[in-house]
Design a protein around this motif. Structure first.
Motif, PDB file in Angstrom:
ATOM      1  N   ASP A   1      44.184  38.758  26.060  1.00  0.00           N
ATOM      2  CA  ASP A   1      42.861  38.158  26.189  1.00  0.00           C
ATOM      3  C   ASP A   1      43.024  36.657  26.361  1.00  0.00           C
ATOM      4  O   ASP A   1      43.871  36.036  25.708  1.00  0.00           O
ATOM      5  CB  ASP A   1      42.016  38.461  24.947  1.00  0.00           C
ATOM      6  CG  ASP A   1      40.538  38.218  25.180  1.00  0.00           C
ATOM      7  OD1 ASP A   1      39.780  39.200  25.283  1.00  0.00           O
ATOM      8  OD2 ASP A   1      40.130  37.040  25.278  1.00  0.00           O
TER       9      ASP A   1
ATOM     10  N   ASP B   1      41.076  32.453  22.379  1.00  0.00           N
ATOM     11  CA  ASP B   1      41.982  32.172  21.267  1.00  0.00           C
ATOM     12  C   ASP B   1      41.860  33.194  20.142  1.00  0.00           C
ATOM     13  O   ASP B   1      42.666  33.196  19.215  1.00  0.00           O
ATOM     14  CB  ASP B   1      41.708  30.778  20.703  1.00  0.00           C
ATOM     15  CG  ASP B   1      42.044  29.676  21.706  1.00  0.00           C
ATOM     16  OD1 ASP B   1      42.956  29.891  22.526  1.00  0.00           O
ATOM     17  OD2 ASP B   1      41.385  28.618  21.670  1.00  0.00           O
ATOM     18  N   GLY B   2      40.836  34.030  20.191  1.00  0.00           N
ATOM     19  CA  GLY B   2      40.627  35.033  19.157  1.00  0.00           C
ATOM     20  C   GLY B   2      39.511  35.962  19.555  1.00  0.00           C
ATOM     21  O   GLY B   2      38.994  35.907  20.689  1.00  0.00           O
ATOM     22  N   LEU B   3      39.103  36.821  18.644  1.00  0.00           N
ATOM     23  CA  LEU B   3      38.032  37.776  18.916  1.00  0.00           C
ATOM     24  C   LEU B   3      36.707  37.066  19.169  1.00  0.00           C
ATOM     25  O   LEU B   3      36.455  35.980  18.632  1.00  0.00           O
ATOM     26  CB  LEU B   3      37.880  38.743  17.730  1.00  0.00           C
ATOM     27  CG  LEU B   3      39.065  39.670  17.451  1.00  0.00           C
ATOM     28  CD1 LEU B   3      38.836  40.440  16.155  1.00  0.00           C
ATOM     29  CD2 LEU B   3      39.294  40.638  18.612  1.00  0.00           C
TER      30      LEU B   3
ATOM     31  N   PRO C   1      33.133  35.689  18.847  1.00  0.00           N
ATOM     32  CA  PRO C   1      32.527  35.303  17.571  1.00  0.00           C
ATOM     33  C   PRO C   1      31.049  35.620  17.408  1.00  0.00           C
ATOM     34  O   PRO C   1      30.479  35.343  16.347  1.00  0.00           O
ATOM     35  CB  PRO C   1      32.735  33.789  17.567  1.00  0.00           C
ATOM     36  CG  PRO C   1      32.611  33.409  19.021  1.00  0.00           C
ATOM     37  CD  PRO C   1      33.208  34.557  19.797  1.00  0.00           C
TER      38      PRO C   1
ATOM     39  N   TRP D   1      30.667  40.879  16.620  1.00  0.00           N
ATOM     40  CA  TRP D   1      31.899  40.294  16.072  1.00  0.00           C
ATOM     41  C   TRP D   1      32.461  41.170  14.955  1.00  0.00           C
ATOM     42  O   TRP D   1      33.670  41.311  14.812  1.00  0.00           O
ATOM     43  CB  TRP D   1      31.670  38.860  15.594  1.00  0.00           C
ATOM     44  CG  TRP D   1      30.690  38.692  14.461  1.00  0.00           C
ATOM     45  CD1 TRP D   1      29.365  38.365  14.560  1.00  0.00           C
ATOM     46  CD2 TRP D   1      30.954  38.823  13.058  1.00  0.00           C
ATOM     47  NE1 TRP D   1      28.787  38.302  13.317  1.00  0.00           N
ATOM     48  CE2 TRP D   1      29.735  38.555  12.371  1.00  0.00           C
ATOM     49  CE3 TRP D   1      32.082  39.125  12.311  1.00  0.00           C
ATOM     50  CZ2 TRP D   1      29.622  38.599  10.983  1.00  0.00           C
ATOM     51  CZ3 TRP D   1      31.979  39.170  10.920  1.00  0.00           C
ATOM     52  CH2 TRP D   1      30.762  38.911  10.275  1.00  0.00           C
TER      53      TRP D   1
ATOM     54  N   GLN E   1      34.073  44.312  16.422  1.00  0.00           N
ATOM     55  CA  GLN E   1      35.385  44.013  16.977  1.00  0.00           C
ATOM     56  C   GLN E   1      36.418  43.803  15.873  1.00  0.00           C
ATOM     57  O   GLN E   1      37.582  44.203  16.026  1.00  0.00           O
ATOM     58  CB  GLN E   1      35.293  42.802  17.904  1.00  0.00           C
ATOM     59  CG  GLN E   1      34.507  43.114  19.159  1.00  0.00           C
ATOM     60  CD  GLN E   1      34.496  42.003  20.175  1.00  0.00           C
ATOM     61  OE1 GLN E   1      33.632  41.958  21.025  1.00  0.00           O
ATOM     62  NE2 GLN E   1      35.440  41.096  20.143  1.00  0.00           N
ATOM     63  N   GLU E   2      36.032  43.193  14.775  1.00  0.00           N
ATOM     64  CA  GLU E   2      36.955  43.058  13.651  1.00  0.00           C
ATOM     65  C   GLU E   2      37.406  44.422  13.144  1.00  0.00           C
ATOM     66  O   GLU E   2      38.583  44.645  12.852  1.00  0.00           O
ATOM     67  CB  GLU E   2      36.298  42.287  12.510  1.00  0.00           C
ATOM     68  CG  GLU E   2      36.223  40.792  12.703  1.00  0.00           C
ATOM     69  CD  GLU E   2      35.681  40.079  11.471  1.00  0.00           C
ATOM     70  OE1 GLU E   2      35.725  38.844  11.447  1.00  0.00           O
ATOM     71  OE2 GLU E   2      35.213  40.757  10.535  1.00  0.00           O
TER      72      GLU E   2
ATOM     73  N   ALA F   1      39.709  46.017  15.723  1.00  0.00           N
ATOM     74  CA  ALA F   1      41.011  45.351  15.742  1.00  0.00           C
ATOM     75  C   ALA F   1      41.845  45.751  14.528  1.00  0.00           C
ATOM     76  O   ALA F   1      43.072  45.919  14.635  1.00  0.00           O
ATOM     77  CB  ALA F   1      40.826  43.835  15.795  1.00  0.00           C
TER      78      ALA F   1
ATOM     79  N   ARG G   1      48.781  46.103  19.420  1.00  0.00           N
ATOM     80  CA  ARG G   1      48.999  44.662  19.408  1.00  0.00           C
ATOM     81  C   ARG G   1      48.069  43.970  20.397  1.00  0.00           C
ATOM     82  O   ARG G   1      47.813  44.476  21.490  1.00  0.00           O
ATOM     83  CB  ARG G   1      50.466  44.371  19.762  1.00  0.00           C
ATOM     84  CG  ARG G   1      50.928  42.967  19.464  1.00  0.00           C
ATOM     85  CD  ARG G   1      52.455  42.917  19.387  1.00  0.00           C
ATOM     86  NE  ARG G   1      53.080  43.293  20.643  1.00  0.00           N
ATOM     87  CZ  ARG G   1      53.505  42.404  21.556  1.00  0.00           C
ATOM     88  NH1 ARG G   1      53.357  41.118  21.331  1.00  0.00           N
ATOM     89  NH2 ARG G   1      54.084  42.826  22.662  1.00  0.00           N
TER      90      ARG G   1
ATOM     91  N   PHE H   1      46.533  36.866  22.279  1.00  0.00           N
ATOM     92  CA  PHE H   1      45.459  35.975  22.719  1.00  0.00           C
ATOM     93  C   PHE H   1      46.035  34.796  23.498  1.00  0.00           C
ATOM     94  O   PHE H   1      47.246  34.526  23.486  1.00  0.00           O
ATOM     95  CB  PHE H   1      44.655  35.487  21.519  1.00  0.00           C
ATOM     96  CG  PHE H   1      43.848  36.560  20.853  1.00  0.00           C
ATOM     97  CD1 PHE H   1      42.687  37.042  21.444  1.00  0.00           C
ATOM     98  CD2 PHE H   1      44.244  37.106  19.635  1.00  0.00           C
ATOM     99  CE1 PHE H   1      41.943  38.042  20.843  1.00  0.00           C
ATOM    100  CE2 PHE H   1      43.507  38.101  19.018  1.00  0.00           C
ATOM    101  CZ  PHE H   1      42.350  38.570  19.628  1.00  0.00           C
TER     102      PHE H   1
END
Length: 469
Positions: free
Chosen positions: A34, A37-39, A41, A110, A113-114, A117, A126, A129
């Protein structure tokens, strides 16, 4: 050329995460990448429809989804600082033995997705990002995806699950056909606010003095509200904290100071669009990369997760069980038709032509016209091949418990006639009454693939579509 993974999934949103989970439990090597930088938000896709709850049950995340969400609240209508009425968002539906999840469940995107994940990590999956895809090349043996930073990655198959502005779709040269559902832009934001109860979805209709529509919905499982505000077509909404505070103060009885924090905000234009194709060689498109919905019907995230659920078992069968690659052609055949129907539904809900009800729950979707569907019974009543397989109980076994996992399931055969084959579970005894008479072979994604009077046609069907599992 060596491959880095069997399946490279570009995009770690709900679609990519659900696909990663399904592949991981099948023992398929998959890697999610992706550019962020992260999921994600924000709360954007907050509604989990009943059919998606069934999918989440199978994927092993439903308990967490239930624990971190809640039912949709009743809408409370305000005018000039006074409560003037209430209305429900959905036509009420009662659960049944065959459909135990009857109404949508609210979970901010969000949080969903957490949860996904965490499940992916539990299965050994895995996510990497900070890898923004910029192009790809493919040949008869695999796909090489290039990135803005870092070396390329090669896989046997690649899936573009990278949203409405999909870099994978653009790299393929695949067009997207659609329309603007509403000329008025909208602002959506997650914020903390004082002065409102959390038991209602607070709605402030447009006022005669020109104040526009505003809604503030408490996000289940959090202390936040989701704001949605509409603006005239010739204006540009201000997504900054000061701009959001000004909107709340102008359109409600609250003050700017009542907005204590803005955690995320975005501006969007409601659109409906469909990719011209969902597959090009060894590259497949799923989720918003393949179809973009108005958020009004609560169909986007749900249709996307179900894309992944349809694709996961097919990739698994081709990669690990020796199924023919032609099985992957049925992904576009089945899911593009569903996406087309759901786009029409979302647009109709947005324009107020229909209410949210049974059609938006997605329990009635199916694949009766699919080339994978084989209805061979002499007398056809109840559930037909291609339909969603309802829940129920057979010999003390709950069917959704029997379906859970990456296998096929046979219903309706007695113990003597049970087909014994790796990757197939038989639940002996007649299928529940809603199914009608006959035997039913349930696909790994919970739809009846084959229905017949005897087990004679099952081995051939499975050899063709299930591989050697």
């Amino acid at each position: 050329m060596t491959v880095d993974t069997d399946v490279l999934i570009v995009g770690a949103g709900p679609t990519g995460l659900a696909l990663g989970i399904d592949l991981a439990r099948r023992g398929v090597a998959a890697l999610l990448v992706d550019g962020a930088d992260g999921l994600f938000p924000g709360s954007r896709g907050k509604g989990i429809q009943p059919r998606t709850m069934e999918v989440f049950d199978d994927l092993g995340v439903l308990p967490a989804i239930r624990a971190h969400g809640g039912p949709y609240p009743v809408q409370l209508i305000w005018r000039d600082g006074q409560r003037v009425g209430e209305r429900t968002m959905f036509d009420p539906t009662e659960p049944s033995a065959g459909a135990p999840y009857a109404e949508p469940w609210m979970v901010p995107q969000w949080r969903t997705q957490e949860i996904l994940a965490a499940r992916l990590a539990e299965l050994g999956g895995r996510i990497v990002f900070g890898r923004r895809a910029v192009g790809l090349d493919q040949d008869p043996d695999g796909v090489t995806v290039r990135f803005a930073d870092g070396p390329p990655l090669r896989a046997r198959y690649a899936v573009g699950a990278d949203g409405g502005r999909s870099a994978v779709r653009r790299a393929l040269g695949t067009g997207m056909t659609g329309e603007t559902v509403d000329p008025d832009p909208a602002l959506v934001a997650d914020l903390r606010i004082t002065g409102l109860d959390r038991g209602h979805w607070h709605v402030f209709p447009p006022r005669e003095d020109g104040g526009g529509f505003l809604a503030l919905c408490p996000l289940a499982g959090t202390d936040e509200f989701q704001l949605v505000a509409r603006f005239p077509a010739d204006t540009a909404p201000d997504p900054t904290p000061d701009g959001i505070r000004a909107v709340v103060a102008a359109r409600s009885h609250l003050t700017a100071a009542d907005v204590t924090e803005v955690r995320w905000a975005s501006v969007f234009q409601p659109r409906a669009a469909l990719a011209d194709r969902f597959r090009s060689g060894r590259v497949l498109l799923a989720g918003d990369a393949a179809h973009i919905h108005s958020p009004a019907g609560g169909q986007g995230l749900n249709t996307s997760v179900q894309d992944a659920y349809n694709l996961g078992w097919k990739l698994g069968a081709v990669l690990t069980a020796g199924a023919p690659e032609s099985l992957l052609a049925t992904y576009e055949e089945e899911r593009r038709a569903v996406a087309t129907a759901m786009l029409g539904l979302s647009t109709a809900v947005h324009r107020g032509e229909i209410r949210r009800g049974p059609a938006t729950q997605q329990l009635g979707l199916g694949y009766r016209d699919s080339s994978l569907t084989a209805e061979t019974r002499s007398t056809v009543t109840g559930v037909r091949a291609g339909d969603r397989a309802p829940d129920g109980t057979v010999g003390g076994v709950r069917l959704f418990d029997a379906f859970r996992g990456p296998h096929w399931t046979l219903l309706g055969a007695d113990a003597a006639d049970a087909v014994r084959r790796p990757g197939l579970r038989t639940v002996p005894g007649p299928a529940p009454a809603p199914y009608g008479p006959g035997l039913f072979l349930v696909r790994p994604d919970g739809y009846v693939g084959w229905a017949g009077d005897t087990t004679a046609g099952i081995p051939r069907y499975l050899a063709r579509y299930g591989g050697s599992e």
